[in-house]
Scaffold this active site. Structure first.
Site, mmCIF file in Angstrom:
data_model
loop_
_atom_site.group_PDB
_atom_site.id
_atom_site.type_symbol
_atom_site.label_atom_id
_atom_site.label_comp_id
_atom_site.label_asym_id
_atom_site.label_seq_id
_atom_site.Cartn_x
_atom_site.Cartn_y
_atom_site.Cartn_z
ATOM 1 N N ALA A 251 7.578 -12.768 7.680
ATOM 2 C CA ALA A 251 8.663 -11.950 8.351
ATOM 3 C C ALA A 251 8.413 -11.540 9.619
ATOM 4 O O ALA A 251 7.551 -10.678 9.859
ATOM 5 C CB ALA A 251 8.811 -10.716 7.399
ATOM 6 N N ASN B 236 0.860 -1.339 0.003
ATOM 7 C CA ASN B 236 -0.137 -0.026 -0.036
ATOM 8 C C ASN B 236 0.820 1.060 0.001
ATOM 9 O O ASN B 236 0.442 2.115 -0.090
ATOM 10 C CB ASN B 236 -0.789 -0.082 1.223
ATOM 11 C CG ASN B 236 -0.311 0.071 2.435
ATOM 12 O OD1 ASN B 236 0.954 -0.051 2.507
ATOM 13 N ND2 ASN B 236 -1.136 0.335 3.649
ATOM 14 N N LYS C 99 -2.283 -3.467 13.047
ATOM 15 C CA LYS C 99 -3.083 -4.224 11.823
ATOM 16 C C LYS C 99 -2.241 -4.968 10.803
ATOM 17 O O LYS C 99 -2.741 -5.983 10.531
ATOM 18 C CB LYS C 99 -3.709 -3.024 10.998
ATOM 19 C CG LYS C 99 -5.072 -2.566 12.135
ATOM 20 C CD LYS C 99 -5.712 -1.238 11.650
ATOM 21 C CE LYS C 99 -6.915 -1.443 10.611
ATOM 22 N NZ LYS C 99 -7.526 -0.492 10.259
ATOM 23 N N TYR D 134 4.983 -2.781 17.360
ATOM 24 C CA TYR D 134 5.457 -3.699 16.397
ATOM 25 C C TYR D 134 5.999 -5.120 17.065
ATOM 26 O O TYR D 134 5.670 -6.094 16.536
ATOM 27 C CB TYR D 134 6.987 -3.212 16.048
ATOM 28 C CG TYR D 134 7.867 -3.777 15.044
ATOM 29 C CD1 TYR D 134 7.178 -3.804 13.656
ATOM 30 C CD2 TYR D 134 9.198 -4.207 15.190
ATOM 31 C CE1 TYR D 134 7.929 -4.283 12.719
ATOM 32 C CE2 TYR D 134 9.865 -4.540 14.090
ATOM 33 C CZ TYR D 134 9.278 -4.971 12.739
ATOM 34 O OH TYR D 134 9.998 -5.390 11.823
#
Ligand code: UDP
Length: 310
Positions: free
Chosen positions: A115, A33, A92, A146
């Site tokens: 990942a 995105n 998200k 994170y």
């Protein structure tokens, strides 16, 4: 010809993976995105008939017509500066994005690669970190968005493996650097190189005694590919075990860039890990991987790229 879908394919590691897989004769569907990724990282592939770009936020459902052999979920802000600016998108990408991509892999009977990150170890109390270490993470701190989304992502990948038999891989990526890093992503490599090349002060945070271990991008991509082809469903560390203090790192970059910069000290960010170094015994043993590019060689190539694209 095998088809691979990679999320975050316009990002730093993702775009190198796109190049690598196109070279290996894969059909590559790149989903991004462009929130932290950069279309220029993949613009040279646009005319390639084996490459397709889809602008999409992976935290929303995605429908793909093509059969898929592999799904690689690499979409996430990864720089502390980025993910602290957009913590909700980061959470998200790691939670909903992982759910969507695992669902896609299940529906397509594709192999799946997540990942993950050395951040799952938080501010580690064990050094170096083996995969068996559970970590020391502050869930509500500034890095929690994170760290916890990646810990959740790992748990979800294992659940899809155990319950739905999805053939999953989890790669815990340690600090990686090289060409195509965003100059303004705020991480130590782009910061120090940009500062050194412009003879501006090199900003060491804290006393600079904290350590990191830096892996060159070509080694990382090679490791991810080998892990993908292996049969290991448990998490695997990939990174360079050569550990340096940030002070040493500043000196090395200053010297290699032939810079006149002063080294200055600024405030240490909250929850900044004091040490980080991967234990890569498992990747060595399981698929014969270890980094080949030394720090100075990798930094020379990276500095050259930063200079040419200034
Ligand atoms: N760092 C620094 N100066 C900078 C940017 C980062 O001293 O201009 C330090 C940071 O505090 C951390 C290390 O370098 O100790 C690595 O930071 P980075 O943001 O690259 O990623 P991290 O490894 O913390 O995820």
């Amino acid at each position: 010809m095998k088809t691979v879908l990679i999320t975050g394919g316009a990002g730093f590691i993702g775009s190198h993976l796109c190049d690598f897989l196109i070279d290996k004769r894969f059909m590559v569907i790149c989903v991004d995105n462009l929130i932290t990724g950069n279309k220029e990282n993949i613009s040279h592939l646009n005319s390639n008939k084996n490459f397709k770009f889809i602008n999409h936020d992976i935290s929303k459902h995605i429908a793909i017509d093509e059969p898929l052999d592999y799904v690689l979920h690499f979409a996430s802000p990864a720089s502390p500066v980025d993910y602290q600016k957009i913590p909700i998108q980061t959470l998200k990408a790691g939670s909903l994005g992982t759910h969507n991509t695992l669902g896609l892999a299940l529906a397509k009977k594709a192999k799946y690669v997540l990942a993950s990150t050395s951040e799952v170890y938080g501010d580690p109390l064990v050094n170096p970190q083996p995969e068996s270490y559970w970590g020391n993470v502050n869930p509500v701190g500034l890095r929690g968005c994170y760290d916890e989304s990646k810990r959740f992502a790992e748990a979800l990948a294992m659940a899809y493996h155990r319950i739905h038999n999805v053939d999953t891989r989890i790669v815990r990526i340690f600090n990686t650097y090289g060409p195509k890093m965003r100059k303004d992503d705020g991480r130590v490599v782009p910061n120090f190189i940009t500062q050194a090349l412009n003879n501006k002060p090199i900003t060491v945070y804290g006393d600079g005694k904290q350590t990191r271990s830096f892996c060159y991008i070509s080694d990382m991509v090679d490791g991810i590919y080998r892990l993908t082809l292996s049969k290991i469903n448990e998490p695997i560390n990939l990174g360079n075990p050569e550990e340096h203090t940030i002070n040493e790192f500043a000196e090395i970059i200053k010297e290699l860039a032939k810079s006149k910069s002063k080294i200055i000290f600024e405030k240490l960010p909250v929850d900044d890990p004091r040490v980080r170094r991967p234990d890569i015994s498992n990747s060595r043993k399981e698929f014969g991987w270890e980094p080949k590019v030394g720090l100075k060689d990798g930094l020379k190539k990276t500095i050259k790229w930063f200079k040419e694209s200034q």
